[in-house]
Design a protein around this motif. Structure first.
Motif, PDB file in Angstrom:
ATOM      1  N   VAL A  32      66.149  -2.077  29.979  1.00 17.39           N
ATOM      2  CA  VAL A  32      65.353  -1.409  31.023  1.00 17.39           C
ATOM      3  C   VAL A  32      64.130  -2.242  31.428  1.00 17.39           C
ATOM      4  O   VAL A  32      63.897  -2.466  32.625  1.00 17.39           O
ATOM      5  CB  VAL A  32      64.961   0.018  30.582  1.00 17.39           C
ATOM      6  N   PRO A  33      63.319  -2.753  30.464  1.00 11.06           N
ATOM      7  CA  PRO A  33      62.181  -3.590  30.883  1.00 11.06           C
ATOM      8  C   PRO A  33      62.637  -4.872  31.580  1.00 11.06           C
ATOM      9  O   PRO A  33      61.998  -5.328  32.533  1.00 11.06           O
ATOM     10  CB  PRO A  33      61.464  -3.904  29.559  1.00 11.06           C
ATOM     11  N   TYR A  34      63.739  -5.455  31.131  1.00 10.24           N
ATOM     12  CA  TYR A  34      64.266  -6.697  31.721  1.00 10.24           C
ATOM     13  C   TYR A  34      64.699  -6.468  33.164  1.00 10.24           C
ATOM     14  O   TYR A  34      64.492  -7.327  34.031  1.00 10.24           O
ATOM     15  CB  TYR A  34      65.436  -7.181  30.863  1.00 10.24           C
ATOM     16  N   TRP A  35      65.317  -5.309  33.433  1.00 12.98           N
ATOM     17  CA  TRP A  35      65.741  -5.011  34.791  1.00 12.98           C
ATOM     18  C   TRP A  35      64.566  -4.725  35.716  1.00 12.98           C
ATOM     19  O   TRP A  35      64.730  -4.698  36.933  1.00 12.98           O
ATOM     20  CB  TRP A  35      66.677  -3.794  34.787  1.00 12.98           C
ATOM     21  N   GLY A  36      63.394  -4.491  35.155  1.00 19.35           N
ATOM     22  CA  GLY A  36      62.230  -4.203  35.976  1.00 19.35           C
ATOM     23  C   GLY A  36      62.251  -2.809  36.567  1.00 19.35           C
ATOM     24  O   GLY A  36      61.662  -2.561  37.624  1.00 19.35           O
ATOM     25  N   VAL A  37      62.913  -1.884  35.892  1.00 21.39           N
ATOM     26  CA  VAL A  37      62.985  -0.501  36.366  1.00 21.39           C
ATOM     27  C   VAL A  37      61.764   0.261  35.851  1.00 21.39           C
ATOM     28  O   VAL A  37      61.439   0.189  34.657  1.00 21.39           O
ATOM     29  CB  VAL A  37      64.266   0.187  35.863  1.00 21.39           C
ATOM     30  N   ALA A  38      61.090   0.977  36.733  1.00 20.52           N
ATOM     31  CA  ALA A  38      59.925   1.766  36.319  1.00 20.52           C
ATOM     32  C   ALA A  38      60.351   2.803  35.287  1.00 20.52           C
ATOM     33  O   ALA A  38      61.345   3.505  35.464  1.00 20.52           O
ATOM     34  CB  ALA A  38      59.302   2.452  37.530  1.00 20.52           C
ATOM     35  N   HIS A  39      59.618   2.872  34.197  1.00 23.83           N
ATOM     36  CA  HIS A  39      59.955   3.816  33.132  1.00 23.83           C
ATOM     37  C   HIS A  39      58.694   4.154  32.350  1.00 23.83           C
ATOM     38  O   HIS A  39      57.693   3.450  32.423  1.00 23.83           O
ATOM     39  CB  HIS A  39      60.997   3.204  32.189  1.00 23.83           C
ATOM     40  N   GLU A  40      58.767   5.231  31.610  1.00 19.24           N
ATOM     41  CA  GLU A  40      57.666   5.644  30.746  1.00 19.24           C
ATOM     42  C   GLU A  40      58.176   5.791  29.320  1.00 19.24           C
ATOM     43  O   GLU A  40      59.099   6.552  29.058  1.00 19.24           O
ATOM     44  CB  GLU A  40      57.083   6.979  31.219  1.00 19.24           C
ATOM     45  N   THR A  41      57.582   5.022  28.415  1.00 16.32           N
ATOM     46  CA  THR A  41      57.917   5.129  26.998  1.00 16.32           C
ATOM     47  C   THR A  41      56.798   5.911  26.329  1.00 16.32           C
ATOM     48  O   THR A  41      55.824   5.348  25.843  1.00 16.32           O
ATOM     49  CB  THR A  41      58.084   3.738  26.363  1.00 16.32           C
ATOM     50  N   LEU A  42      56.944   7.232  26.332  1.00 13.23           N
ATOM     51  CA  LEU A  42      55.904   8.116  25.809  1.00 13.23           C
ATOM     52  C   LEU A  42      56.220   8.594  24.404  1.00 13.23           C
ATOM     53  O   LEU A  42      55.368   9.187  23.739  1.00 13.23           O
ATOM     54  CB  LEU A  42      55.765   9.348  26.720  1.00 13.23           C
ATOM     55  N   GLY A  43      57.433   8.344  23.962  1.00 12.99           N
ATOM     56  CA  GLY A  43      57.931   8.982  22.760  1.00 12.99           C
ATOM     57  C   GLY A  43      58.543  10.322  23.128  1.00 12.99           C
ATOM     58  O   GLY A  43      58.112  10.981  24.088  1.00 12.99           O
ATOM     59  N   LEU A  44      59.571  10.702  22.391  1.00 18.50           N
ATOM     60  CA  LEU A  44      60.287  11.921  22.741  1.00 18.50           C
ATOM     61  C   LEU A  44      60.432  12.808  21.512  1.00 18.50           C
ATOM     62  O   LEU A  44      60.772  12.334  20.425  1.00 18.50           O
ATOM     63  CB  LEU A  44      61.665  11.572  23.311  1.00 18.50           C
ATOM     64  N   LEU A  45      60.179  14.093  21.692  1.00 12.96           N
ATOM     65  CA  LEU A  45      60.288  15.067  20.613  1.00 12.96           C
ATOM     66  C   LEU A  45      61.454  16.008  20.893  1.00 12.96           C
ATOM     67  O   LEU A  45      61.490  16.670  21.932  1.00 12.96           O
ATOM     68  CB  LEU A  45      58.997  15.880  20.486  1.00 12.96           C
ATOM     69  N   LYS A  46      62.413  16.038  19.959  1.00 12.85           N
ATOM     70  CA  LYS A  46      63.503  17.008  20.045  1.00 12.85           C
ATOM     71  C   LYS A  46      63.139  18.173  19.143  1.00 12.85           C
ATOM     72  O   LYS A  46      63.073  18.027  17.918  1.00 12.85           O
ATOM     73  CB  LYS A  46      64.827  16.381  19.615  1.00 12.85           C
ATOM     74  N   THR A  47      62.888  19.322  19.729  1.00 16.49           N
ATOM     75  CA  THR A  47      62.375  20.459  18.960  1.00 16.49           C
ATOM     76  C   THR A  47      63.492  21.138  18.168  1.00 16.49           C
ATOM     77  O   THR A  47      64.668  21.060  18.508  1.00 16.49           O
ATOM     78  CB  THR A  47      61.702  21.487  19.885  1.00 16.49           C
ATOM     79  N   ILE A  48      63.081  21.806  17.113  1.00 19.33           N
ATOM     80  CA  ILE A  48      64.008  22.487  16.213  1.00 19.33           C
ATOM     81  C   ILE A  48      64.296  23.884  16.751  1.00 19.33           C
ATOM     82  O   ILE A  48      63.388  24.625  17.122  1.00 19.33           O
ATOM     83  CB  ILE A  48      63.394  22.592  14.803  1.00 19.33           C
ATOM     84  N   LYS A  49      65.576  24.255  16.763  1.00 22.58           N
ATOM     85  CA  LYS A  49      65.914  25.582  17.286  1.00 22.58           C
ATOM     86  C   LYS A  49      66.124  26.617  16.188  1.00 22.58           C
ATOM     87  O   LYS A  49      65.974  27.815  16.421  1.00 22.58           O
ATOM     88  CB  LYS A  49      67.152  25.501  18.174  1.00 22.58           C
ATOM     89  N   ASP A  50      66.487  26.170  14.955  1.00 23.98           N
ATOM     90  CA  ASP A  50      66.698  27.141  13.876  1.00 23.98           C
ATOM     91  C   ASP A  50      66.609  26.435  12.525  1.00 23.98           C
ATOM     92  O   ASP A  50      66.463  25.207  12.448  1.00 23.98           O
ATOM     93  CB  ASP A  50      68.050  27.853  14.022  1.00 23.98           C
ATOM     94  N   GLU A  51      66.705  27.205  11.467  1.00 20.01           N
ATOM     95  CA  GLU A  51      66.568  26.670  10.118  1.00 20.01           C
ATOM     96  C   GLU A  51      67.696  25.712   9.775  1.00 20.01           C
ATOM     97  O   GLU A  51      67.494  24.724   9.078  1.00 20.01           O
ATOM     98  CB  GLU A  51      66.549  27.826   9.093  1.00 20.01           C
TER      99      GLU A  51
END
Length: 508
Positions: free
Chosen positions: A272-291
Motif C-alpha cells: 500500500v505505501p509503495y503504490w502511493g495510495v492514501a491510507h491511515e494506519t491508526l491501529g485497529l481494535l476488534k472488540t469482544i462480543k462474548d466470553e
C-alpha cells in the motif's frame, strides 16, 4: 556472488536472451545474492524485461540486521533500503513483493517442506548455504530432486562429490570450474533437457473492481499485456465504497484460512505505501462480543506463534489489537493499480462472449457465473451508513471492528455493514441504518450524541461469497482462471489473489 552465482549461470550475457527470468535460491540470509542479481539485472537487461526471484528462508533476519550486514557494500544500499522498508511480516508461508521490473517471492519456512509445493519454470539456481557437511538438510537428495524438477541452470560454491552425484542422478549435466578465492573448485550444471523460453502473454481480465485491477497489475508487472474489461466504470461495484479496513481473519488455532489471510495482510502492508495510495494506519481494535470469544483471543499468540507486533489480545482495550491495521479508499487503489503502461482499460464494455487472449481471468464477482456456471456463489447486499459528525459524541481514535465496523473520516463516520440475502435491490433504507446503529452502539456505547438518523446517507453494494466463504483463486479450465468470491474481505484478499493467479498463469 558475482563470480559463483551470476557468472556461473551465464549472467550478465543471458540478460539479453529473453524478457522473463526466474532465479531461485535456497537460503535468503541477508539477501546479498538477491540484491546483487537485482542490481545486475537493472544494468544489463532490456527495459521491458522482468525478473522473478524466489528464495526460501527458515529464520528471517530483522531489517536492521540485513542493513548492518550489507553496510560494506554501499552500491547495494538503495536496493536493500527498498526491501527493508517493505519486507514481509515474519509469518510462515509464501510472500510476494513487487518492485519495478522485479518480483521477489520469499518462502518463509523449511525448504524441504516448501520446495515440493513450488511450481515454476526456473531459469537459474543459486545453490547457496553452508557446506554439505555442516548443513546436510539443504543438500538432501529429496531437495535436489525438486531443484531438478523445476529446471534451469545452476551454480554453487560447493564442489562436494555427493552434491555432484545427486544432481547428476536427478538429470543434470555437471561441470567443475575454478572456484573463487581460496576455493579450488565450484560446480555448475545444466538440465539435460532445456525448457522453452517464456514469452509475453496477452491476458484479458473481466471486472474492474479491486480483484480485477489487482490481477491486471500483477500480470502487467510481470511484463505481460492486459486488457481490463468493466461493464460500468472502474470501482463502480463493491469497490466503490468510501473506505475499507485491512486486518486479517483469525481462527482459534493456526489454520490454512488464517495462514492465507495473514499472508494477504503482509502483502498489503508491504504494498500500500509503495503504490502511493492514501491510507491511515491508526491501529485497529476488534472488540469482544462474548466470553467464548474472549477465551479464543486471550492466549492467541501462544497457540498460534504469531508475533505480538502483528496482533495481540490487549487487556486494557478488551479486544484483539492490530497495531498496523489500516483503512484506505478502494476506488483510489483501483485507479492506481489500473494505471499501468501495459494495461488497457475498457470501461462501459459488457461482454457477452469471452474475448480472444492467451489467458482470461474472471474477476467480476457473481457475474463470473455467466462464463463459469460451475462456480456457485451466493449474493448478499451490504449497506454502510455515513453519519455526519454532529451526531457523534466521541470520535473514535482508532479503527474499530465488531460485527460491523466504525471508521472516522474528516466530516463523517462510516458504520456498517449489513448482510442481506433477501433484499438485493441496492436501495439504501432507514431500517438498515437502524441495524448499523444498533451494532455500533453494542460495541461503542458512547459513540452517538443523539438518536437522529434523518440526515444519514449510505451506500449499498452486492458481495459474492462462495460455499466455503474462502475466495475462488484458481484455474478453472485451460486458458480460464478466476479471482472472485471474496465477500466482505475483498480489500484484503483480492490483491493477494491477483498475485497468486499471476503465478499460476505464468507458471511461476
Amino acid at each position: 556472488t558475482e563470480y559463483v552465482f551470476l557468472e556461473g549461470n551465464g549472467f550478465p550475457a543471458r540478460w539479453k536472451t529473453q524478457n522473463h527470468f526466474t532465479i531461485a535460491e535456497l537460503g535468503f540470509g541477508t539477501g546479498l545474492n538477491f540484491f546483487v542479481a537485482w542490481r545486475q539485472f537493472l544494468q544489463h537487461a532490456p527495459n521491458d524485461a522482468h525478473l522473478h526471484f524466489i528464495s526460501t528462508e527458515l529464520v528471517p533476519l530483522a531489517a536492521e540486521d540485513i542493513l548492518r550486514a550489507l553496510s560494506p557494500y554501499p552500491e547495494l544500499e538503495w536496493l536493500a533500503a527498498q526491501f527493508c522498508a517493505r519486507m514481509p511480516q515474519r509469518i510462515a508461508g509464501i510472500h510476494h513483493i513487487q518492485f519495478d521490473h522485479v518480483t521477489l517471492t520469499l518462502c518463509y519456512g523449511d525448504a524441504n517442506e516448501l520446495l515440493p509445493q513450488v511450481k515454476a519454470k526456473v531459469d537459474a539456481w543459486f545453490l547457496d548455504g553452508f557446506s554439505p557437511a555442516k548443513n546436510p538438510d539443504m543438500w538432501s537428495e529429496h531437495l535436489l530432486k525438486h531443484v531438478a524438477r523445476l529446471g534451469g541452470t545452476l551454480a554453487t560454491f560447493s564442489a562436494a562429490g555427493d552434491v555432484k552425484r545427486r544432481l547428476e542422478a536427478a538429470g543434470y549435466t555437471m561441470e567443475k570450474r575454478t572456484g573463487f578465492g581460496h576455493k579450488r573448485d565450484m560446480l555448475v550444471g545444466a538440465p539435460a533437457k532445456a525448457k522453452k523460453d517464456k514469452s509475453t502473454l496477452r491476458v484479458a481480465v473481466i471486472g474492474g473492481g479491486v480483484a480485477g485491477c489487482a490481477t491486471a497489475y500483477a500480470l502487467a508487472s510481470r511484463g505481460h499485456h492486459v486488457a481490463l474489461y468493466e461493464r460500468n466504470t472502474i470501482a463502480s461495484g463493491a469497490s466503490g465504497n468510501p473506505a475499507a479496513l485491512l486486518y486479517p481473519r483469525t481462527t482459534k488455532h493456526w489454520s490454512p484460512e488464517m495462514s492465507f489471510y495473514l499472508s494477504a495482510y503482509s502483502y498489503m502492508l508491504s504494498h500500500v505505501p509503495y503504490w502511493g495510495v492514501a491510507h491511515e494506519t491508526l491501529g485497529l481494535l476488534k472488540t469482544i462480543k462474548d466470553e467464548q470469544e474472549r477465551e479464543r483471543f486471550t492466549d492467541m499468540n501462544r497457540r498460534t506463534g504469531i508475533d505480538e507486533s502483528i496482533l495481540r489480545f490487549d487487556t486494557s482495550k478488551q479486544g484483539l489489537w492490530f497495531p498496523q491495521g489500516m483503512c484506505l479508499v478502494p476506488r483510489d487503489l483501483c485507479a492506481k493499480l489500473a494505471h499501468h503502461a501495459r494495461i488497457t482499460v475498457h470501461e462501459h464494455h459488457a461482454l457477452t462472449t469471452l474475448p480472444e487472449a492467451d489467458a482470461l481471468v474472471l474477476c467480476n464477482a457473481q457475474d463470473a457465473q455467466v462464463f463459469a456456471p460451475e462456480c456457485g456463489m451466493k449474493i448478499n447486499a451490504g449497506q454502510l451508513s455515513i453519519v455526519p459528525q454532529h451526531h457523534i459524541k466521541q470520535l473514535p481514535q482508532v479503527l474499530h471492528s465488531h460485527k460491523g465496523y466504525v471508521i472516522a473520516q474528516h466530516q463523517s463516520v462510516l458504520i456498517g455493514a449489513t448482510y442481506d440475502r433477501d433484499d438485493l435491490s441496492g436501495e439504501v433504507t432507514e431500517a438498515n441504518h437502524v441495524k448499523n446503529r444498533e451494532e455500533a452502539v453494542a460495541a461503542l456505547p458512547d459513540l452517538f450524541a443523539d438518536d437522529d438518523i434523518s440526515d444519514w446517507s449510505g451506500r449499498t453494494s452486492m458481495r459474492a461469497t462462495t460455499p466455503t466463504r474462502m475466495p475462488y483463486i484458481q484455474k478453472l479450465r485451460e486458458g480460464l482462471y478466476i479471482n472472485a468470491g471474496h465477500g466482505s474481505r475483498g480489500m484484503l484478499s483480492a490483491p493477494y489473489g491477483g498475485e497468486l493467479i499471476a503465478d499460476v498463469i505464468c507458471n511461476s
